[in-house]
Design a protein around this motif. Structure first.
Motif, mmCIF file in Angstrom:
data_model
loop_
_atom_site.group_PDB
_atom_site.id
_atom_site.type_symbol
_atom_site.label_atom_id
_atom_site.label_comp_id
_atom_site.label_asym_id
_atom_site.label_seq_id
_atom_site.Cartn_x
_atom_site.Cartn_y
_atom_site.Cartn_z
ATOM 1 N N MET A 192 0.679 -1.134 -0.245
ATOM 2 C CA MET A 192 -0.113 -0.092 -0.076
ATOM 3 C C MET A 192 0.945 1.376 -0.001
ATOM 4 S SD MET A 192 -3.168 1.125 2.618
ATOM 5 C CE MET A 192 -2.035 0.985 4.161
ATOM 6 N N ILE A 193 1.811 1.354 1.066
ATOM 7 C CA ILE A 193 2.774 2.739 1.039
ATOM 8 C C ILE A 193 3.944 1.948 0.445
ATOM 9 C CG2 ILE A 193 3.753 4.079 2.280
ATOM 10 C CD1 ILE A 193 1.719 4.266 4.393
ATOM 11 N N SER A 194 4.531 3.002 -0.619
ATOM 12 C CA SER A 194 5.887 2.420 -1.088
ATOM 13 C C SER A 194 6.803 3.121 -0.387
ATOM 14 C CB SER A 194 5.920 2.927 -2.521
ATOM 15 O OG SER A 194 5.516 4.094 -2.796
ATOM 16 N N GLU A 195 6.942 4.363 -0.024
ATOM 17 C CA GLU A 195 7.947 5.095 0.597
ATOM 18 C C GLU A 195 7.540 6.171 1.397
ATOM 19 O OE1 GLU A 195 10.446 6.098 -2.254
ATOM 20 O OE2 GLU A 195 9.240 7.667 -3.440
ATOM 21 N N VAL A 196 8.375 6.734 2.538
ATOM 22 C CA VAL A 196 8.141 7.747 2.942
ATOM 23 C C VAL A 196 9.514 8.594 3.250
ATOM 24 C CG1 VAL A 196 7.602 8.596 5.481
ATOM 25 C CG2 VAL A 196 6.285 6.851 4.641
ATOM 26 N N PHE A 197 9.491 9.897 3.102
ATOM 27 C CA PHE A 197 10.755 10.750 3.188
ATOM 28 C C PHE A 197 10.347 12.179 3.576
ATOM 29 C CE2 PHE A 197 9.182 10.388 -1.446
ATOM 30 C CZ PHE A 197 9.199 11.721 -1.797
ATOM 31 N N GLU B 18 6.306 7.049 -11.666
ATOM 32 C CA GLU B 18 6.112 6.517 -10.387
ATOM 33 C C GLU B 18 5.784 5.002 -10.427
ATOM 34 O OE1 GLU B 18 7.165 7.962 -7.785
ATOM 35 O OE2 GLU B 18 7.616 9.627 -8.504
ATOM 36 N N ASN B 19 5.130 4.399 -11.723
ATOM 37 C CA ASN B 19 4.782 3.097 -11.694
ATOM 38 C C ASN B 19 5.898 2.010 -11.333
ATOM 39 O OD1 ASN B 19 5.839 3.602 -13.878
ATOM 40 N ND2 ASN B 19 4.384 2.503 -15.102
ATOM 41 N N ILE B 20 7.123 2.642 -11.523
ATOM 42 C CA ILE B 20 8.360 1.764 -11.396
ATOM 43 C C ILE B 20 8.599 1.358 -9.919
ATOM 44 C CG2 ILE B 20 9.545 2.369 -13.452
ATOM 45 C CD1 ILE B 20 11.336 4.177 -11.837
ATOM 46 N N LYS B 21 7.904 2.216 -9.108
ATOM 47 C CA LYS B 21 8.160 1.725 -7.777
ATOM 48 C C LYS B 21 7.157 0.759 -7.115
ATOM 49 C CE LYS B 21 10.207 6.515 -6.696
ATOM 50 N NZ LYS B 21 10.078 7.711 -6.249
ATOM 51 N N ASN B 22 6.436 0.398 -7.961
ATOM 52 C CA ASN B 22 4.834 -0.553 -7.339
ATOM 53 C C ASN B 22 5.541 -1.629 -6.861
ATOM 54 O OD1 ASN B 22 2.988 1.578 -7.693
ATOM 55 N ND2 ASN B 22 2.685 0.639 -9.940
ATOM 56 N N ASN B 23 6.723 -2.356 -7.582
ATOM 57 C CA ASN B 23 7.007 -3.574 -7.114
ATOM 58 C C ASN B 23 8.353 -3.517 -6.117
ATOM 59 O OD1 ASN B 23 5.179 -4.902 -8.662
ATOM 60 N ND2 ASN B 23 6.374 -4.547 -10.484
ATOM 61 N N MET B 24 8.734 -2.311 -5.778
ATOM 62 C CA MET B 24 10.114 -2.364 -4.720
ATOM 63 C C MET B 24 9.525 -2.546 -3.490
ATOM 64 S SD MET B 24 11.580 1.139 -6.522
ATOM 65 C CE MET B 24 12.410 1.462 -4.980
ATOM 66 N N PRO B 25 10.211 -2.684 -2.584
ATOM 67 C CA PRO B 25 10.059 -2.901 -1.190
ATOM 68 C C PRO B 25 9.659 -1.825 -0.588
ATOM 69 C CG PRO B 25 11.958 -4.356 -1.782
ATOM 70 C CD PRO B 25 11.627 -3.279 -2.858
ATOM 71 N N SER B 26 8.759 -1.697 0.429
ATOM 72 C CA SER B 26 8.411 -0.528 1.167
ATOM 73 C C SER B 26 9.863 0.108 2.009
ATOM 74 C CB SER B 26 7.487 -0.629 2.204
ATOM 75 O OG SER B 26 6.348 -1.117 1.432
ATOM 76 N N ARG B 27 9.799 1.467 1.997
ATOM 77 C CA ARG B 27 11.304 1.686 2.227
ATOM 78 C C ARG B 27 11.012 3.554 2.973
ATOM 79 N NH1 ARG B 27 14.384 3.825 -3.038
ATOM 80 N NH2 ARG B 27 13.074 5.266 -3.781
ATOM 81 N N HIS C 139 -6.726 3.987 -1.628
ATOM 82 C CA HIS C 139 -6.870 3.368 0.332
ATOM 83 C C HIS C 139 -7.613 4.421 1.114
ATOM 84 C CE1 HIS C 139 -3.414 0.918 -2.044
ATOM 85 N NE2 HIS C 139 -3.083 2.254 -2.427
ATOM 86 N N HIS C 140 -8.654 4.684 0.312
ATOM 87 C CA HIS C 140 -9.269 5.867 1.072
ATOM 88 C C HIS C 140 -9.507 5.786 2.624
ATOM 89 C CE1 HIS C 140 -13.578 4.276 0.605
ATOM 90 N NE2 HIS C 140 -13.005 3.787 -0.363
#
Length: 244
Positions: free
Chosen positions: A1-6, A37-46, A91-92
């Protein structure tokens, strides 16, 4: 659901240059040709270890610990927390829970959305609705495009009526039709006192061409007929600065 926080600066839109904490959600039903941004969809959450470092650590429990992560990244110059994507309103339900908890802690909340889910909206302190143009899609018929556009306007109107500080953003490319962007400005002006941010596209490949300078200024002039000085040019400064 969440891919990244920064933590970084807001690189586009009405509050460009302000300090934000960004919470990026995965997934978007639209496939805009300029989006990367769709390239990040399969990356681990970070989560970025230190603001500006570009060094991330994997964080498998990012949803569970989100409030703790935001508190850790908070700085004295923080303007707001942005829910961005992808499309956060996919994800409302959990988005509303996060929003209420963060606002109770004193944070201002900013939604960045494509605007196609007006029925899922609730109050945000700030909101950016990304108005799509026909050339943003590889293959979309007129009927489908008009459906998307009407939903975007409904979202702006709903947020405006709730008292959110909502503004519109439109990405312009080499082949944009100035009169189409002008019609967007007119429709927005019919809703209320709303800023329109004209965002020159950031080329991600040789097929995405930036708008010429003279054409950009012409587009802004046409929009000004309806919005006066509520028209801004907001290129993605974070991309120019090499920031997140």
């Amino acid at each position: 659901m969440i891919s990244e926080v920064f933590s970084s600066i807001m690189g586009e839109g009405k509050y460009i240059g302000r300090r934000y904490i960004f919470i990026r959600f995965r997934g978007c039903p639209l496939q805009c040709i300029y989006c990367d941004e769709n390239i990040k969809n399969n990356m681990p959450s970070r989560v970025e270890k230190s603001p500006g470092s570009g060094v991330f650590q994997e964080y498998p429990h990012i949803e569970r610990d989100l409030i703790e992560i935001v508190n850790h990244l908070k700085t004295p110059d923080l303007f707001a927390v942005s829910f961005t994507g992808g499309e956060p309103l996919l994800h409302h339900k959990i988005l509303k829970e996060y929003s209420e908890e963060l606002r109770n802690l004193g944070y201002k909340i900013h939604l960045e959305s494509n605007g196609i889910y007006p029925e899922r909206l609730f109050f945000f302190d700030y909101a950016s609705i990304d108005i799509k143009l026909p050339e943003h899609f590889r293959s979309l018929d007129e009927e489908e495009y008009r459906k998307i556009y009407k939903l975007e306007l409904r979202s702006i109107k709903k947020l405006y009526s709730m008292g959110s500080d909502v503004y519109a953003k439109v990405v312009v490319m080499e082949d944009c039709d100035p009169e189409v962007v002008e019609s967007v400005a007119k429709d927005i002006s019919d809703i209320g006192d709303i800023t329109l941010c004209i965002q020159p596209v950031t080329p991600i490949n040789d097929n995405i061409k930036p708008i010429p300078q003279r054409k950009l200024l012409e587009v802004m002039k046409l929009c000004g007929r309806y919005l006066k000085d509520n028209v801004m040019c907001t290129p993605q400064i974070h991309k120019y600065l090499g920031m997140l």
